[in-house]
Write a protein that holds these residues in place. Structure first.
Motif, mmCIF file in Angstrom:
data_model
loop_
_atom_site.group_PDB
_atom_site.id
_atom_site.type_symbol
_atom_site.label_atom_id
_atom_site.label_comp_id
_atom_site.label_asym_id
_atom_site.label_seq_id
_atom_site.Cartn_x
_atom_site.Cartn_y
_atom_site.Cartn_z
ATOM 1 N N VAL A 22 0.826 -1.216 0.000
ATOM 2 C CA VAL A 22 0.000 0.000 0.000
ATOM 3 C C VAL A 22 0.860 1.266 0.000
ATOM 4 C CG1 VAL A 22 -1.710 1.274 1.361
ATOM 5 C CG2 VAL A 22 -1.957 -1.164 1.048
ATOM 6 N N ALA A 23 2.047 1.198 0.545
ATOM 7 C CA ALA A 23 2.905 2.387 0.661
ATOM 8 C C ALA A 23 3.148 3.099 -0.672
ATOM 9 C CB ALA A 23 4.220 2.015 1.335
ATOM 10 N N PRO A 24 3.479 2.406 -1.768
ATOM 11 C CA PRO A 24 3.688 3.133 -3.032
ATOM 12 C C PRO A 24 2.437 3.847 -3.533
ATOM 13 C CG PRO A 24 4.635 0.949 -3.184
ATOM 14 C CD PRO A 24 3.865 1.004 -1.905
ATOM 15 N N THR A 50 4.399 6.574 -5.938
ATOM 16 C CA THR A 50 5.481 5.962 -6.705
ATOM 17 C C THR A 50 4.960 4.766 -7.490
ATOM 18 O OG1 THR A 50 6.102 4.557 -4.847
ATOM 19 C CG2 THR A 50 7.203 6.685 -5.002
ATOM 20 N N THR A 51 5.855 4.086 -8.178
ATOM 21 C CA THR A 51 5.472 2.934 -8.991
ATOM 22 C C THR A 51 5.012 1.788 -8.090
ATOM 23 O OG1 THR A 51 7.423 3.534 -10.278
ATOM 24 C CG2 THR A 51 6.245 1.579 -10.963
ATOM 25 N N PRO A 52 3.839 1.188 -8.392
ATOM 26 C CA PRO A 52 3.352 0.098 -7.544
ATOM 27 C C PRO A 52 4.204 -1.161 -7.687
ATOM 28 C CG PRO A 52 1.855 0.484 -9.367
ATOM 29 C CD PRO A 52 2.905 1.538 -9.442
ATOM 30 N N PHE A 53 4.122 -2.011 -6.680
ATOM 31 C CA PHE A 53 4.853 -3.269 -6.684
ATOM 32 C C PHE A 53 4.185 -4.268 -7.619
ATOM 33 C CE2 PHE A 53 6.455 -1.583 -2.670
ATOM 34 C CZ PHE A 53 7.798 -1.885 -2.796
#
Length: 83
Positions: free
Chosen positions: A35-37, A42-45
């Motif tokens: 959830v952090a990105p 930023t770019t998601p995982f």
């Protein structure tokens, strides 16, 4: 009079509860990392990280199964003591 149960004795279901707590914790960390990105922009995982987030539910189910096993063992002991 001393208590019959030792503090370090393993009851039925204790291992499932501990394993469930560990799996739940790993899933919670994976959820925070996933959830952090999104919150930071930023770019998601990759998609597999969302799969790792599902470990929270698996851990919860494992711990719940351990609790139910512990309850069943306690009932069996109560029945045996009552006879």
């Amino acid at each position: 009079m001393r208590d019959k149960t030792q503090t370090n004795s393993a009851e039925p279901g204790d291992r499932l509860i501990r394993a469930g707590a560990l799996v739940f914790f790993i899933g919670a960390v994976a959820t925070l990392v996933t959830v952090a990105p999104m919150l930071l922009g930023t770019t998601p995982f990759p998609t597999y990280m969302f799969g790792l987030s599902m470990l929270m539910g698996v851990g919860f189910l494992l711990a719940g199964a351990g609790v139910l096993q512990s309850i069943a063992a306690g009932r069996r002991q109560a029945r045996a003591a009552g006879r």
